[in-house]
Design a protein around this motif. Structure first.
Motif, PDB file in Angstrom:
ATOM      1  N   SER A 112       0.831  -1.212   0.000  1.00 36.86           N
ATOM      2  CA  SER A 112       0.000   0.000   0.000  1.00 36.86           C
ATOM      3  C   SER A 112       0.862   1.257   0.000  1.00 36.86           C
ATOM      4  CB  SER A 112      -0.930   0.017   1.212  1.00 36.86           C
ATOM      5  OG  SER A 112      -1.910  -0.983   1.091  1.00 36.86           O
ATOM      6  N   ASP A 113       1.936   1.247   0.790  1.00 38.19           N
ATOM      7  CA  ASP A 113       2.849   2.399   0.819  1.00 38.19           C
ATOM      8  C   ASP A 113       3.488   2.612  -0.541  1.00 38.19           C
ATOM      9  OD1 ASP A 113       2.272   2.694   3.508  1.00 38.19           O
ATOM     10  OD2 ASP A 113       4.147   1.776   4.199  1.00 38.19           O
ATOM     11  N   TYR A 114       3.922   1.530  -1.152  1.00 42.01           N
ATOM     12  CA  TYR A 114       4.544   1.614  -2.469  1.00 42.01           C
ATOM     13  C   TYR A 114       3.537   2.110  -3.507  1.00 42.01           C
ATOM     14  CZ  TYR A 114       7.491   0.117  -6.438  1.00 42.01           C
ATOM     15  OH  TYR A 114       8.252   0.056  -7.580  1.00 42.01           O
ATOM     16  N   LEU A 115       2.325   1.600  -3.420  1.00 44.33           N
ATOM     17  CA  LEU A 115       1.267   2.028  -4.328  1.00 44.33           C
ATOM     18  C   LEU A 115       1.017   3.532  -4.198  1.00 44.33           C
ATOM     19  CD1 LEU A 115      -0.898   1.295  -6.412  1.00 44.33           C
ATOM     20  CD2 LEU A 115      -2.399   0.676  -4.516  1.00 44.33           C
ATOM     21  N   SER A 116       1.052   4.042  -2.983  1.00 50.99           N
ATOM     22  CA  SER A 116       0.871   5.484  -2.770  1.00 50.99           C
ATOM     23  C   SER A 116       1.972   6.282  -3.461  1.00 50.99           C
ATOM     24  CB  SER A 116       0.870   5.810  -1.275  1.00 50.99           C
ATOM     25  OG  SER A 116      -0.245   5.247  -0.652  1.00 50.99           O
ATOM     26  N   GLU A 117       3.204   5.809  -3.365  1.00 52.22           N
ATOM     27  CA  GLU A 117       4.334   6.497  -4.005  1.00 52.22           C
ATOM     28  C   GLU A 117       4.200   6.457  -5.525  1.00 52.22           C
ATOM     29  OE1 GLU A 117       6.816   8.356  -2.773  1.00 52.22           O
ATOM     30  OE2 GLU A 117       5.987   8.084  -0.770  1.00 52.22           O
ATOM     31  N   VAL A 118       3.798   5.328  -6.068  1.00 48.59           N
ATOM     32  CA  VAL A 118       3.629   5.202  -7.512  1.00 48.59           C
ATOM     33  C   VAL A 118       2.499   6.112  -7.988  1.00 48.59           C
ATOM     34  CG1 VAL A 118       2.948   3.619  -9.373  1.00 48.59           C
ATOM     35  CG2 VAL A 118       4.606   2.889  -7.645  1.00 48.59           C
ATOM     36  N   THR A 119       1.413   6.150  -7.241  1.00 50.18           N
ATOM     37  CA  THR A 119       0.276   7.003  -7.586  1.00 50.18           C
ATOM     38  C   THR A 119       0.692   8.472  -7.571  1.00 50.18           C
ATOM     39  OG1 THR A 119      -1.256   5.358  -6.691  1.00 50.18           O
ATOM     40  CG2 THR A 119      -2.087   7.611  -6.935  1.00 50.18           C
ATOM     41  N   LEU A 120       1.460   8.862  -6.566  1.00 51.84           N
ATOM     42  CA  LEU A 120       1.953  10.236  -6.487  1.00 51.84           C
ATOM     43  C   LEU A 120       2.852  10.554  -7.682  1.00 51.84           C
ATOM     44  CD1 LEU A 120       2.440  12.953  -5.055  1.00 51.84           C
ATOM     45  CD2 LEU A 120       4.284  11.824  -3.789  1.00 51.84           C
ATOM     46  N   ALA A 121       3.773   9.661  -7.995  1.00 54.11           N
ATOM     47  CA  ALA A 121       4.683   9.886  -9.122  1.00 54.11           C
ATOM     48  C   ALA A 121       3.891  10.032 -10.419  1.00 54.11           C
ATOM     49  CB  ALA A 121       5.679   8.732  -9.230  1.00 54.11           C
ATOM     50  N   LYS A 122       2.915   9.176 -10.616  1.00 52.37           N
ATOM     51  CA  LYS A 122       2.102   9.238 -11.833  1.00 52.37           C
ATOM     52  C   LYS A 122       1.364  10.572 -11.923  1.00 52.37           C
ATOM     53  CE  LYS A 122      -1.775   6.955 -14.072  1.00 52.37           C
ATOM     54  NZ  LYS A 122      -2.782   5.904 -13.925  1.00 52.37           N
ATOM     55  N   LYS A 123       0.782  10.998 -10.821  1.00 53.80           N
ATOM     56  CA  LYS A 123       0.057  12.271 -10.800  1.00 53.80           C
ATOM     57  C   LYS A 123       0.999  13.428 -11.117  1.00 53.80           C
ATOM     58  CE  LYS A 123      -2.794  15.233  -7.809  1.00 53.80           C
ATOM     59  NZ  LYS A 123      -2.527  16.351  -8.637  1.00 53.80           N
ATOM     60  N   LEU A 124       2.179  13.412 -10.531  1.00 54.82           N
ATOM     61  CA  LEU A 124       3.135  14.485 -10.778  1.00 54.82           C
ATOM     62  C   LEU A 124       3.563  14.515 -12.242  1.00 54.82           C
ATOM     63  CD1 LEU A 124       5.267  14.229  -7.526  1.00 54.82           C
ATOM     64  CD2 LEU A 124       3.701  16.076  -8.150  1.00 54.82           C
ATOM     65  N   TYR A 125       3.820  13.353 -12.827  1.00 57.29           N
ATOM     66  CA  TYR A 125       4.186  13.314 -14.245  1.00 57.29           C
ATOM     67  C   TYR A 125       3.029  13.778 -15.131  1.00 57.29           C
ATOM     68  CZ  TYR A 125       8.812  11.248 -13.980  1.00 57.29           C
ATOM     69  OH  TYR A 125      10.150  11.047 -13.770  1.00 57.29           O
ATOM     70  N   GLN A 126       1.802  13.413 -14.752  1.00 59.20           N
ATOM     71  CA  GLN A 126       0.647  13.838 -15.545  1.00 59.20           C
ATOM     72  C   GLN A 126       0.435  15.345 -15.457  1.00 59.20           C
ATOM     73  OE1 GLN A 126      -2.189  11.197 -13.660  1.00 59.20           O
ATOM     74  NE2 GLN A 126      -2.315   9.915 -15.498  1.00 59.20           N
ATOM     75  N   ASP A 127       0.695  15.911 -14.292  1.00 61.50           N
ATOM     76  CA  ASP A 127       0.410  17.330 -14.063  1.00 61.50           C
ATOM     77  C   ASP A 127       1.525  18.272 -14.516  1.00 61.50           C
ATOM     78  OD1 ASP A 127      -1.959  16.493 -12.975  1.00 61.50           O
ATOM     79  OD2 ASP A 127      -1.395  16.896 -10.899  1.00 61.50           O
ATOM     80  N   ILE A 128       2.739  17.783 -14.604  1.00 63.05           N
ATOM     81  CA  ILE A 128       3.865  18.661 -14.916  1.00 63.05           C
ATOM     82  C   ILE A 128       3.751  19.177 -16.353  1.00 63.05           C
ATOM     83  CG2 ILE A 128       5.476  16.856 -15.653  1.00 63.05           C
ATOM     84  CD1 ILE A 128       7.668  18.457 -14.170  1.00 63.05           C
ATOM     85  N   GLN A 129       3.978  20.448 -16.513  1.00 64.49           N
ATOM     86  CA  GLN A 129       3.862  21.071 -17.831  1.00 64.49           C
ATOM     87  C   GLN A 129       5.230  21.320 -18.466  1.00 64.49           C
ATOM     88  OE1 GLN A 129       0.840  21.520 -19.318  1.00 64.49           O
ATOM     89  NE2 GLN A 129       0.133  20.378 -17.539  1.00 64.49           N
ATOM     90  N   VAL A 130       6.211  20.570 -18.033  1.00 66.88           N
ATOM     91  CA  VAL A 130       7.563  20.677 -18.556  1.00 66.88           C
ATOM     92  C   VAL A 130       7.797  19.493 -19.480  1.00 66.88           C
ATOM     93  CG1 VAL A 130      10.006  20.678 -17.912  1.00 66.88           C
ATOM     94  CG2 VAL A 130       8.328  21.813 -16.440  1.00 66.88           C
ATOM     95  N   PRO A 131       8.406  19.728 -20.631  1.00 65.57           N
ATOM     96  CA  PRO A 131       8.680  18.591 -21.517  1.00 65.57           C
ATOM     97  C   PRO A 131       9.627  17.594 -20.847  1.00 65.57           C
ATOM     98  CG  PRO A 131       9.263  20.681 -22.581  1.00 65.57           C
ATOM     99  CD  PRO A 131       8.882  20.986 -21.187  1.00 65.57           C
ATOM    100  N   VAL A 132       9.205  16.355 -20.793  1.00 66.67           N
ATOM    101  CA  VAL A 132      10.007  15.288 -20.206  1.00 66.67           C
ATOM    102  C   VAL A 132      10.136  14.194 -21.259  1.00 66.67           C
ATOM    103  CG1 VAL A 132      10.111  13.530 -18.396  1.00 66.67           C
ATOM    104  CG2 VAL A 132       9.196  15.793 -17.866  1.00 66.67           C
ATOM    105  N   GLU A 133      11.356  13.780 -21.515  1.00 61.77           N
ATOM    106  CA  GLU A 133      11.592  12.718 -22.495  1.00 61.77           C
ATOM    107  C   GLU A 133      10.826  11.453 -22.085  1.00 61.77           C
ATOM    108  OE1 GLU A 133      12.969  11.052 -25.914  1.00 61.77           O
ATOM    109  OE2 GLU A 133      13.312  13.118 -25.286  1.00 61.77           O
ATOM    110  N   SER A 134      10.096  10.881 -23.003  1.00 61.79           N
ATOM    111  CA  SER A 134       9.329   9.639 -22.800  1.00 61.79           C
ATOM    112  C   SER A 134       8.274   9.768 -21.703  1.00 61.79           C
ATOM    113  CB  SER A 134      10.265   8.473 -22.481  1.00 61.79           C
ATOM    114  OG  SER A 134      11.191   8.279 -23.511  1.00 61.79           O
TER     115      SER A 134
END
Length: 119
Positions: free
Chosen positions: A68-90
């Motif tokens: 569950s803790d790991y899932l929370s970290e993955v969910t946070l990372a995914k949200k941050l990547y989805q929300d970031i408006q900076v070009p990120v390779e891949s």
């Protein structure tokens, strides 16, 4: 700075101001908030090392908690990547991979819960 460098009072005042600016930046960066800058950059390490969180669990409850803790970290990372408006390779591939990790962690969590209830 070397003693051979002479600086004016204005330069000294500016150096002091830079010190204050860096302290304020550090305070803002270190904020304990899911959308903080620290979390954006830290989330990559948490995802890369997350497998270690639950692989050595000593019992089923610890396993479920760690997944569950790991899932929370993955969910946070995914949200941050989805929300970031900076070009990120891949970026799209990273989000897709995080989604796969989420899916598999949810399956693990569900499997552990079902397995625990059947015993």
């Amino acid at each position: 700075m070397k003693s051979e460098i002479s600086i004016s009072k204005k330069m000294a005042d500016t150096i002091v101001q830079v010190c204050f600016d860096v302290v304020e930046f550090s305070r803002l960066y270190e904020q304990d908030h899911p959308n903080s800058a620290k979390n954006l950059f830290y989330c990559n390490e948490a995802v890369k090392k997350g497998l270690k969180w639950f692989i050595n669990a000593q019992n089923k409850a610890e396993f479920q908690n760690k997944v569950s803790d790991y899932l929370s970290e993955v969910t946070l990372a995914k949200k941050l990547y989805q929300d970031i408006q900076v070009p990120v390779e891949s970026k799209d591939n990273i989000i897709a991979q995080l989604t796969k990790i989420q899916t598999h962690l949810n399956e693990l969590k569900e499997g552990a819960s079902t397995h625990q209830n059947n015993q």
